[in-house]
Design a protein around this motif. Sequence first.
Motif, mmCIF file in Angstrom:
data_model
loop_
_atom_site.group_PDB
_atom_site.id
_atom_site.type_symbol
_atom_site.label_atom_id
_atom_site.label_comp_id
_atom_site.label_asym_id
_atom_site.label_seq_id
_atom_site.Cartn_x
_atom_site.Cartn_y
_atom_site.Cartn_z
ATOM 1 N N ILE A 314 0.819 -1.121 -0.088
ATOM 2 C CA ILE A 314 0.003 0.015 -0.021
ATOM 3 C C ILE A 314 0.983 1.105 0.182
ATOM 4 C CG2 ILE A 314 -1.824 -1.252 1.202
ATOM 5 C CD1 ILE A 314 -0.881 0.478 3.753
ATOM 6 N N ARG A 315 0.358 2.370 -0.405
ATOM 7 C CA ARG A 315 0.938 3.584 -0.287
ATOM 8 C C ARG A 315 0.165 4.703 0.321
ATOM 9 N NH1 ARG A 315 4.781 4.950 -4.052
ATOM 10 N NH2 ARG A 315 3.966 7.082 -4.626
ATOM 11 N N LEU A 316 -1.134 4.627 -0.114
ATOM 12 C CA LEU A 316 -2.022 5.758 0.416
ATOM 13 C C LEU A 316 -2.836 5.136 1.548
ATOM 14 C CD1 LEU A 316 -3.164 7.373 -2.708
ATOM 15 C CD2 LEU A 316 -1.280 8.024 -1.450
ATOM 16 N N LYS A 317 -3.608 5.966 2.427
ATOM 17 C CA LYS A 317 -4.526 5.644 3.606
ATOM 18 C C LYS A 317 -5.418 4.903 2.823
ATOM 19 C CE LYS A 317 -7.035 7.554 7.111
ATOM 20 N NZ LYS A 317 -7.233 8.721 8.108
ATOM 21 N N SER A 318 -6.053 5.135 1.844
ATOM 22 C CA SER A 318 -7.134 4.552 1.409
ATOM 23 C C SER A 318 -6.894 2.961 0.873
ATOM 24 C CB SER A 318 -7.977 5.280 0.131
ATOM 25 O OG SER A 318 -6.916 5.567 -0.966
ATOM 26 N N HIS A 319 -5.632 2.848 0.642
ATOM 27 C CA HIS A 319 -5.290 1.521 0.216
ATOM 28 C C HIS A 319 -5.490 0.414 1.007
ATOM 29 C CE1 HIS A 319 -2.460 3.790 -3.095
ATOM 30 N NE2 HIS A 319 -3.533 3.643 -3.373
ATOM 31 N N ALA A 320 -5.277 0.735 2.140
ATOM 32 C CA ALA A 320 -5.783 -0.360 3.350
ATOM 33 C C ALA A 320 -6.943 -0.799 3.292
ATOM 34 C CB ALA A 320 -5.257 0.260 4.792
ATOM 35 N N ALA A 340 7.346 10.086 2.364
ATOM 36 C CA ALA A 340 7.135 10.081 0.964
ATOM 37 C C ALA A 340 5.733 9.664 0.526
ATOM 38 C CB ALA A 340 8.119 8.920 0.347
ATOM 39 N N VAL A 341 5.168 8.787 1.349
ATOM 40 C CA VAL A 341 3.765 8.491 1.162
ATOM 41 C C VAL A 341 3.169 8.253 2.553
ATOM 42 C CG1 VAL A 341 4.025 7.465 -1.280
ATOM 43 C CG2 VAL A 341 4.378 6.106 0.839
ATOM 44 N N PHE A 342 1.969 7.982 2.595
ATOM 45 C CA PHE A 342 1.157 7.903 3.839
ATOM 46 C C PHE A 342 1.608 6.539 4.628
ATOM 47 C CE2 PHE A 342 -2.202 6.221 6.304
ATOM 48 C CZ PHE A 342 -2.524 7.346 7.189
ATOM 49 N N ALA A 343 1.933 5.458 3.812
ATOM 50 C CA ALA A 343 2.252 4.109 4.356
ATOM 51 C C ALA A 343 3.608 4.211 5.009
ATOM 52 C CB ALA A 343 1.909 3.048 3.597
#
Length: 481
Positions: A314-320, A340-343
């Motif tokens: 995952i990279r973003l919060k919504s990816h979870a 760099a990204v949320f995760a």
Amino acid sequence: MLLKKYVKTRRKVKILLLLAIVGLLVITIIVLGSSGRNAAIELLLDERFIARAYRPGDQPEKPVQPVAPVSLLQPQREHGVIVPEKYDEQKIKERIIQSKMDLMKLQQQRDHEAEQSARTTLDVVTTAVHIFYTAPVPWYKSKKVPPAPEHPNDVPLTTPKPVKILNTAFYPAMGLYKPSNSLLSQHFENIRSCGIGVLILSFTGGKPAETALLHQILELAPQHNLSVTFEFSVAGNQSVEFVRQQLQEMATYARLPGFYRVWSQSRGVSLPVLYVSNAYKLSDSLGRLLCRTPSLVEPDGLRRVLDAFFIGHIRLKSHADVLRRLCFDGFYSKLPSNGAVFASTWKNWSYLKSFALSYKMLFVPTVGPGFAERNKFPRHGDIQRHRSNGRYYGVAWRTAILNHVGFINIASYNNWPDGSQIEEVMPRAGFLDYNPGSRTKYLDLTAHWVGNFLKTRQEAAAGAAPASPQNCYELLNGTIC
């Protein structure tokens, strides 16, 4: 009377006396020389007798080595004229520089041996710490060929060839190596000495060279008490057919004894662990085939091909939440760049851990010593992270440990193009290094932080109340929910 009878003049008398004196001197010299030689022979005999008398009887007498005669300097001549020796200043400088380099190599070898003897190592190996391992390392990148001339008359005389450029900001201590049995053994021994128990290999499949290398690693890793798992990417192809083909190829490796498996309490079986890079790009239709209940019932279910514990990138919060709908068993951050990204942002790991526990998933953070791509325009954007003499690495480890995560990934052992490696480096002009510190600095730091991680988990297990059962993700015996 005799002198007067036979020698009439005084001059003849003087000559006769001089000849007599010379004769006496010659006789004296002859006598003294013979006595000195006899004395030397007697002294030599005495020394041999003493040496023979005090030498043990089992040792044979050493033969006397003849002394080579000293040769005089013979000047070089041409036509009877002595030619002077040529003085080449460049050769002398090269010889001096070469001698200095030999001394430096010898000193570096001694320092390396001293570092190896003083290294921080762990005797215990934990399968809760995984590390990304690159084999083979892409050392070079090709520089783009200049575009063809626009005017048809401006035809170049020769076809330009692509230029290969070294693709690393650091220089490895073992040189630009290629995988071999001895090199893999040394790498695996370094990883084992840090307390790491699982290697994460990138899987692309299909190439015979890669297949042979993966079999070689899977056979060699158990000899060093290591296990192996795969990470396959769906960045370029998210179709069901591609994922099915990848799972079919990995199923042959998952049956080998060196492949990493965990015991699932809810399923009651031992499952292999697989990492899926760019998993957030998969469609919901593929996720339906990945869900456990229909996937094991329907004939086209993906878990009928290979039932595994899938951990998605995952990279973003919504990816979870996307991976939750796709029926993944967990998710992980991949970039070791804070912010760099949320995760990959350290302060967000607490939220991701809570989200994973609320849906009975597993969150695996990725820590790294830094990030240093040697590109003018980095692939992942402006995410360069300075190592700060090991402090950056320490903050990442402390954040992961304080969040009481089940697994921790390390990026990486030898990803030299990304500059995130913990392998030994060699100080060299034009390259970064680990100064101040030894060449094994980040191997020592890794062993230190893995030891702290194990100590914290053991203290948490010992301090847990008997009435409250411990979270299955925090068990130390390779058990998951």
